[in-house]
Design an enzyme around this catalytic site. Structure first.
Site, PDB file in Angstrom:
ATOM      1  N   THR A 125       0.808  -1.225   0.000  1.00  0.00           N
ATOM      2  CA  THR A 125       0.000   0.000   0.000  1.00  0.00           C
ATOM      3  C   THR A 125       0.842   1.277   0.000  1.00  0.00           C
ATOM      4  O   THR A 125       1.888   1.354   0.644  1.00  0.00           O
ATOM      5  CB  THR A 125      -0.922   0.003   1.238  1.00  0.00           C
ATOM      6  OG1 THR A 125      -1.710  -1.172   1.199  1.00  0.00           O
ATOM      7  CG2 THR A 125      -1.817   1.225   1.280  1.00  0.00           C
ATOM      8  N   GLU A 363      -6.588  -5.607   3.506  1.00  0.00           N
ATOM      9  CA  GLU A 363      -6.405  -6.733   2.576  1.00  0.00           C
ATOM     10  C   GLU A 363      -7.392  -6.670   1.405  1.00  0.00           C
ATOM     11  O   GLU A 363      -7.842  -7.686   0.888  1.00  0.00           O
ATOM     12  CB  GLU A 363      -6.476  -8.071   3.311  1.00  0.00           C
ATOM     13  CG  GLU A 363      -5.319  -8.200   4.291  1.00  0.00           C
ATOM     14  CD  GLU A 363      -4.913  -9.603   4.623  1.00  0.00           C
ATOM     15  OE1 GLU A 363      -5.168 -10.510   3.811  1.00  0.00           O
ATOM     16  OE2 GLU A 363      -4.305  -9.785   5.682  1.00  0.00           O
TER      17      GLU A 363
END
Ligand code: COS
Length: 385
Positions: A125, A363
């Site tokens: 990320t 996730e």
């Protein structure tokens, strides 16, 4: 209900439950309050061989499957999702090596991970790459025998505490997702530092930091698989770990249900325990039913993965979406059953509700999971046409 676990699985489940009850439950409120990560708990998990569960036997692990992992994650989540997140994120960060690492890389890193000597983080990320996993802007430029990394990873679980970090960076920006590659970066490498520690709504006993790469040089051998495989490695890694988010949902929802039932039996209103009121019983009944159904589904998906199935993208996404949405509903209902007490920090229900929220987000958001499931359905239909 009997889920036909093997004796070995029951033993692992009991061991995780013991750690949860003895080591996590007594300190969870304090860790939450202080926003504090606990090495004591990580060490307790390590001493009980928990980090070896997901590492193959030939590299010092126990080589257990997805169901074993789900059982442990569920038990830890009954006590605190912050802790189960720390544990599950270590597995998440290790999967790229297990699935795509060379024998040398596995020999170098996996035994220490299995022994719990080194914690792991997964760095995908970024500020502009969340749902759009292909939008990574961190770069890795090959210079002679080294890759030079530049960029910042955001919201990385175990960031700063993890000695081993698996990082997705672009080796060729012109190729989009196909230009991403995966690397191992060790803590202590010059040019690799940590940004601010995040202060979160929930899972506050897990640590979340930025990873900052400023002309960070790593040996060429730290490339996992080959250039251009980063996106696929990230997707396969997430396929592997998402069922665990479902298991987190089952764990926290079970814990919330237990709290609500206990409270309802003790709380007197209208001269009787509120558990005698049918409206309350119905809420509890719906909570319990949702927990049981989801547990059965999560275990079924984990067993499907353990059969060696090649493609379980859709099933893993379903377990993640269903388990996390269920956990949110059930923890909200636990707070509702407990009324004013549920809203107070003296009881664990409000923490469970705050903690559960992340399951719908990390996730891959639940909206992304629904995209994944939808696309898989359409592909399947096209194949069977
Ligand atoms: N396994 C193997 N291959 C996969 C895959 C999977 N699970 N998912 C996608 N791929 C492949 C596709 O087949 C495609 O291959 P080709 O280029 O050969 O066609 C390639 O990867 C690109 O796939 P796609 O076009 O579907 O990519 P998108 O950019 O549209 O993104 C989503 C797909 C949205 C599903 C992806 O970006 C995603 O999962 N996002 C969420 C990320 C996430 O979980 N973030 C949380 C941070 S980590 S805790």
């Amino acid at each position: 209900m009997d889920h036909f676990l093997t004796d070995d699985q029951k033993m692992i489940q009991e061991l995780a439950r013991k750690i949860a009850v003895e080591k996590i439950m007594p300190v969870r409120a304090e860790l939450d309050e202080k926003d504090e990560f606990s090495w004591d708990i990580v060490n307790a998990l390590a001493q009980s061989d928990m980090f070896s569960l997901f590492v193959p036997e030939e590299y010092g692990g126990l080589g257990k499957g997805s169901l074993d992992m789900c059982l442990v994650i569920e038990e830890l989540s009954r006590a605190c999702i912050g802790v189960s997140t720390t544990f599950a994120a270590a597995a998440l960060g290790t999967y790229p090596l297990i699935l795509y690492g060379t024998d040398e890389q596995k020999k170098k890193y996996l035994p220490e991970i299995a022994a719990g000597k080194k914690l792991v983080a997964f760095g995908l990320t970024e500020a502009n790459a969340g749902s759009d996993a292909g939008g990574v802007q961190t770069t890795a430029r090959l210079e002679g025998s080294e890759y030079v990394l530049n960029g910042t990873k955001q919201w990385i679980t175990n960031g700063g505490e993890a000695a081993i970090n698996t990082i997705i960076a672009m080796t060729d920006k012109t190729k989009g997702a196909r230009g991403a590659s995966a690397f191992v970066v060790e803590k202590g490498t010059p040019g690799f530092t940590f940004g601010k520690k995040e202060h979160k709504m929930g899972i506050r006993s897990s640590v979340t930091r930025e990873l900052v790469f400023d002309n960070c040089r790593i040996p060429r051998e730290n490339l996992i698989s080959r250039e251009g495989m980063g996106f696929i490695i990230a997707m396969r890694t997430l396929d592997q770990s998402r069922v665990g988010v479902g298991a987190q949902g089952v764990g926290v929802a079970q814990a919330a249900l237990d709290e609500a039932v206990k409270f309802a039996r003790q709380r007197i209103q209208f001269e009787k325990p509120i558990s005698a009121i049918q409206a309350v019983q119905h809420i509890l009944a719906d909570m319990a039913t949702q927990v049981e159904v989801t547990r059965a589904f999560v275990y079924a998906v984990a067993r499907h993965i353990d059969t060696g199935a090649k493609d379980f993208t859709k099933e893993a996404a379903m377990a993640k979406v269903f388990g996390s949405d269920m956990a949110m509903r059930v923890t909200i209902d636990a707070v509702q059953v407990m009324g004013g007490s549920g809203y107070m920090k003296e009881y664990p229900a409000e923490k469970m509700m705050r903690d559960a929220k992340i399951l719908q987000i990390y996730e891959g958001t639940n909206q992304i999971q629904r995209n994944v499931i939808g696309q898989a359905l359409i592909k399947e239909a096209a194949r069977h046409k």
